[in-house]
Design a protein around this motif. Sequence first.
Motif, PDB file in Angstrom:
ATOM      1  N   LEU A 118       1.052  -1.433   0.061  1.00 23.55           N
ATOM      2  CA  LEU A 118      -0.273   0.445   0.102  1.00 23.55           C
ATOM      3  C   LEU A 118       0.950   1.032  -0.081  1.00 23.55           C
ATOM      4  O   LEU A 118       1.015   1.626  -1.497  1.00 23.55           O
ATOM      5  CB  LEU A 118      -1.074   0.102   1.060  1.00 23.55           C
ATOM      6  CG  LEU A 118      -1.772   1.062   1.217  1.00 23.55           C
ATOM      7  CD1 LEU A 118      -2.503   1.284   0.032  1.00 23.55           C
ATOM      8  CD2 LEU A 118      -2.304   1.015   2.876  1.00 23.55           C
ATOM      9  N   GLY A 119       1.754   1.315   1.107  1.00 22.12           N
ATOM     10  CA  GLY A 119       2.721   2.253   1.262  1.00 22.12           C
ATOM     11  C   GLY A 119       2.097   3.240   1.754  1.00 22.12           C
ATOM     12  O   GLY A 119       1.602   4.318   2.231  1.00 22.12           O
ATOM     13  N   ILE A 120       1.889   3.628   3.072  1.00 28.06           N
ATOM     14  CA  ILE A 120       1.539   3.952   4.086  1.00 28.06           C
ATOM     15  C   ILE A 120       2.204   5.396   4.206  1.00 28.06           C
ATOM     16  O   ILE A 120       2.047   7.051   4.685  1.00 28.06           O
ATOM     17  CB  ILE A 120       1.644   3.701   6.037  1.00 28.06           C
ATOM     18  CG1 ILE A 120       0.946   2.527   5.787  1.00 28.06           C
ATOM     19  CG2 ILE A 120       1.151   4.252   6.564  1.00 28.06           C
ATOM     20  CD1 ILE A 120      -0.477   2.679   5.727  1.00 28.06           C
ATOM     21  N   ALA A 121       3.553   5.433   3.878  1.00 30.05           N
ATOM     22  CA  ALA A 121       4.787   6.313   3.986  1.00 30.05           C
ATOM     23  C   ALA A 121       4.516   7.533   3.080  1.00 30.05           C
ATOM     24  O   ALA A 121       4.105   8.666   3.078  1.00 30.05           O
ATOM     25  CB  ALA A 121       6.000   6.054   3.468  1.00 30.05           C
ATOM     26  N   GLY A 139       0.177  -1.210  -4.993  1.00 29.95           N
ATOM     27  CA  GLY A 139       0.222  -0.196  -4.035  1.00 29.95           C
ATOM     28  C   GLY A 139      -0.947   0.893  -4.022  1.00 29.95           C
ATOM     29  O   GLY A 139      -1.668   1.015  -3.719  1.00 29.95           O
ATOM     30  N   THR A 140       0.380   1.979  -5.046  1.00 31.33           N
ATOM     31  CA  THR A 140       0.154   3.318  -5.637  1.00 31.33           C
ATOM     32  C   THR A 140      -1.132   3.367  -6.143  1.00 31.33           C
ATOM     33  O   THR A 140      -2.250   4.396  -5.985  1.00 31.33           O
ATOM     34  CB  THR A 140       0.831   3.924  -5.972  1.00 31.33           C
ATOM     35  OG1 THR A 140       1.149   2.987  -7.252  1.00 31.33           O
ATOM     36  CG2 THR A 140       2.781   3.461  -5.012  1.00 31.33           C
ATOM     37  N   ARG A 141      -1.836   2.286  -7.212  1.00 33.47           N
ATOM     38  CA  ARG A 141      -2.714   2.442  -7.508  1.00 33.47           C
ATOM     39  C   ARG A 141      -3.849   2.289  -6.622  1.00 33.47           C
ATOM     40  O   ARG A 141      -5.584   3.172  -7.485  1.00 33.47           O
ATOM     41  CB  ARG A 141      -3.062   1.408  -8.520  1.00 33.47           C
ATOM     42  CG  ARG A 141      -1.821   1.686  -9.587  1.00 33.47           C
ATOM     43  CD  ARG A 141      -1.746  -0.105 -10.543  1.00 33.47           C
ATOM     44  NE  ARG A 141      -0.796  -0.592 -10.702  1.00 33.47           N
ATOM     45  CZ  ARG A 141      -0.253  -1.722 -11.148  1.00 33.47           C
ATOM     46  NH1 ARG A 141      -1.035  -2.647 -10.630  1.00 33.47           N
ATOM     47  NH2 ARG A 141       0.341  -1.551 -11.886  1.00 33.47           N
ATOM     48  N   GLU A 142      -3.939   2.680  -5.693  1.00 36.76           N
ATOM     49  CA  GLU A 142      -5.281   3.055  -4.524  1.00 36.76           C
ATOM     50  C   GLU A 142      -5.322   3.781  -4.201  1.00 36.76           C
ATOM     51  O   GLU A 142      -6.567   4.751  -3.861  1.00 36.76           O
ATOM     52  CB  GLU A 142      -4.961   2.259  -3.046  1.00 36.76           C
ATOM     53  CG  GLU A 142      -4.700   0.381  -2.876  1.00 36.76           C
ATOM     54  CD  GLU A 142      -5.869  -0.170  -2.839  1.00 36.76           C
ATOM     55  OE1 GLU A 142      -6.980   0.337  -2.703  1.00 36.76           O
ATOM     56  OE2 GLU A 142      -5.576  -1.220  -3.767  1.00 36.76           O
ATOM     57  N   TYR A 143      -4.013   4.805  -4.964  1.00 39.63           N
ATOM     58  CA  TYR A 143      -4.816   6.575  -4.444  1.00 39.63           C
ATOM     59  C   TYR A 143      -3.929   7.469  -5.339  1.00 39.63           C
ATOM     60  O   TYR A 143      -4.268   8.531  -5.584  1.00 39.63           O
ATOM     61  CB  TYR A 143      -4.210   6.820  -3.337  1.00 39.63           C
ATOM     62  CG  TYR A 143      -2.620   6.226  -2.176  1.00 39.63           C
ATOM     63  CD1 TYR A 143      -1.561   6.770  -3.217  1.00 39.63           C
ATOM     64  CD2 TYR A 143      -2.440   4.933  -2.048  1.00 39.63           C
ATOM     65  CE1 TYR A 143      -0.336   6.727  -2.591  1.00 39.63           C
ATOM     66  CE2 TYR A 143      -1.099   4.724  -1.734  1.00 39.63           C
ATOM     67  CZ  TYR A 143      -0.048   5.064  -2.640  1.00 39.63           C
ATOM     68  OH  TYR A 143       1.189   4.690  -1.933  1.00 39.63           O
ATOM     69  N   MET A 144      -3.087   6.908  -6.274  1.00 39.37           N
ATOM     70  CA  MET A 144      -2.546   7.686  -7.253  1.00 39.37           C
ATOM     71  C   MET A 144      -3.605   8.180  -8.616  1.00 39.37           C
ATOM     72  O   MET A 144      -4.346   6.799  -8.649  1.00 39.37           O
ATOM     73  CB  MET A 144      -1.431   7.136  -7.941  1.00 39.37           C
ATOM     74  CG  MET A 144      -0.145   7.865  -7.195  1.00 39.37           C
ATOM     75  SD  MET A 144       0.530   8.955  -6.762  1.00 39.37           S
ATOM     76  CE  MET A 144       0.591   9.745  -8.216  1.00 39.37           C
ATOM     77  N   GLU A 145      -3.998   9.277  -8.730  1.00 41.34           N
ATOM     78  CA  GLU A 145      -4.205   9.550 -10.463  1.00 41.34           C
ATOM     79  C   GLU A 145      -3.441  10.868 -10.550  1.00 41.34           C
ATOM     80  O   GLU A 145      -2.928  11.743 -10.342  1.00 41.34           O
ATOM     81  CB  GLU A 145      -5.710   9.886  -9.566  1.00 41.34           C
ATOM     82  CG  GLU A 145      -6.148  10.154 -11.469  1.00 41.34           C
ATOM     83  CD  GLU A 145      -7.269  10.885 -10.773  1.00 41.34           C
ATOM     84  OE1 GLU A 145      -8.591  11.317 -11.983  1.00 41.34           O
ATOM     85  OE2 GLU A 145      -8.302  10.650  -9.328  1.00 41.34           O
TER      86      GLU A 145
END
Length: 209
Positions: A118-121, A139-145
């Motif tokens: 996921l990548g909490i940092a 992981g970054t696909r969960e929040y990156m756009e």
Amino acid sequence: VQIPGVGVRTEKFRKEPVTRQRMRRSLGIGEDIFYILSVGEVNKNKNHEVILRALAKLGNPKIHYGICGKGKRADYLNRLAEELGIGSQFKMYGFRRDIPDMLQCADCFAFPSKREGLGIAAIEAMAGGIPLITSDCRGTREYMEDGVTGYICRKGSVEEYARAISKMWEDAEGRKRMGMACRERAGKFDLSETDRIMKKVYRRMADSE
């Protein structure tokens, strides 16, 4: 049920201009410096090397990079920065207990990992309203756009990272807009949201007994 990770106390990472000024002074980072920060273990998977090579490609002495964390690749990265001619633009901070304050220094957050759960940092940086430059991984696909919360690059592409850094440096208004989007999106991963979902799960289980 999809649970948004273990949860982040997003209020800990809110930006405070006074803290930014104090931390920049204490670390010797001038206000005219565009500062990129990474946080995490210093290993091969975190792929910090690609950021160093991107900085060398750009050749812009006003763009600096710092890493908070320790690991086996620390000495290698310091040597590489010297070999690339950007030693004065790079700093390893080792293990830090003041990450919320360190994040205040950053104009953008680099998260170029080859793999992430996921990548909490990165989510902590988002909570602070800091736009991201990340790799494209699970992981970054969960929040990156791309273009909204920051810029997404192919893991090993020095050219794409250099282009993303340059675009971020040149566009102060864009950084501000992305920072606001990051702060909003980080709310999805707040501890209160995780707790809300978990309580709902436990109630459902209790009702089914």
